[in-house]
Design a protein around this motif. Structure first.
Motif, PDB file in Angstrom:
ATOM      1  N   LYS A 196       1.213   4.089  -3.118  1.00 41.33           N
ATOM      2  CA  LYS A 196       0.686   5.441  -2.909  1.00 41.33           C
ATOM      3  C   LYS A 196       1.482   6.431  -3.753  1.00 41.33           C
ATOM      4  O   LYS A 196       2.693   6.418  -3.753  1.00 41.33           O
ATOM      5  CB  LYS A 196       0.770   5.824  -1.436  1.00 41.33           C
ATOM      6  N   GLN A 197       0.771   7.271  -4.474  1.00 38.47           N
ATOM      7  CA  GLN A 197       1.439   8.238  -5.336  1.00 38.47           C
ATOM      8  C   GLN A 197       1.792   9.516  -4.607  1.00 38.47           C
ATOM      9  O   GLN A 197       2.676  10.245  -5.020  1.00 38.47           O
ATOM     10  CB  GLN A 197       0.556   8.527  -6.546  1.00 38.47           C
ATOM     11  N   SER A 201       0.834  -1.207   0.000  1.00 37.68           N
ATOM     12  CA  SER A 201       0.000   0.000   0.000  1.00 37.68           C
ATOM     13  C   SER A 201       0.864   1.251   0.000  1.00 37.68           C
ATOM     14  O   SER A 201       0.586   2.212  -0.721  1.00 37.68           O
ATOM     15  CB  SER A 201      -0.921   0.017   1.222  1.00 37.68           C
ATOM     16  N   GLN A 254       1.854  11.427  -0.426  1.00 37.38           N
ATOM     17  CA  GLN A 254       1.620  11.275   1.000  1.00 37.38           C
ATOM     18  C   GLN A 254       0.334  11.993   1.375  1.00 37.38           C
ATOM     19  O   GLN A 254       0.041  13.069   0.863  1.00 37.38           O
ATOM     20  CB  GLN A 254       2.786  11.835   1.802  1.00 37.38           C
ATOM     21  N   THR A 302      -0.902   7.907   5.110  1.00 41.29           N
ATOM     22  CA  THR A 302       0.490   7.459   5.054  1.00 41.29           C
ATOM     23  C   THR A 302       1.081   7.293   6.448  1.00 41.29           C
ATOM     24  O   THR A 302       1.686   6.266   6.765  1.00 41.29           O
ATOM     25  CB  THR A 302       1.344   8.440   4.230  1.00 41.29           C
TER      26      THR A 302
END
Length: 98
Positions: free
Chosen positions: A26-27, A22, A29, A33
């Motif tokens: 994630k692209q 995950s 924050q 996060t």
């Protein structure tokens, strides 16, 4: 490791893999996060305790945590955390933990 600990070890390893995936996917924050990173740290800590043979011990007092509680939350670190569970956990929790 006993059978319960082996089962928790496998579950924790799977959780670690899922959280790491995950975080990798994630692209950017965001608020999630930091939560994922904190959970990953707790999972890694629990895995290390299982490897070291001190899983299930309260980090403050050294007393053994109830096995039923560890099955619910294998990343729990100390017995005082069990007092907070009644506010957040949806299922009834034995008052012997609180």
């Amino acid at each position: 490791m006993n059978a319960m600990q082996e089962e928790l070890f496998l579950e924790l390893r799977q959780t670690q893999i899922e959280i790491e995936q995950s975080l990798t996917n994630k692209q950017k924050q965001d608020w999630l996060t930091s939560i994922l990173e904190a959970e990953l740290s707790d999972v890694k800590s629990a895995i290390q305790k299982l490897k070291d043979g001190n899983f299930g011990e309260c980090e403050i007092s050294g007393e053994l945590l109830p096995e039923d509680l560890l099955k619910i939350i294998p990343t729990i670190k100390w017995i005082k955390d069990s007092g907070d569970l009644g506010r957040y956990y949806k299922k009834p929790i034995s008052t012997s933990y609180l």
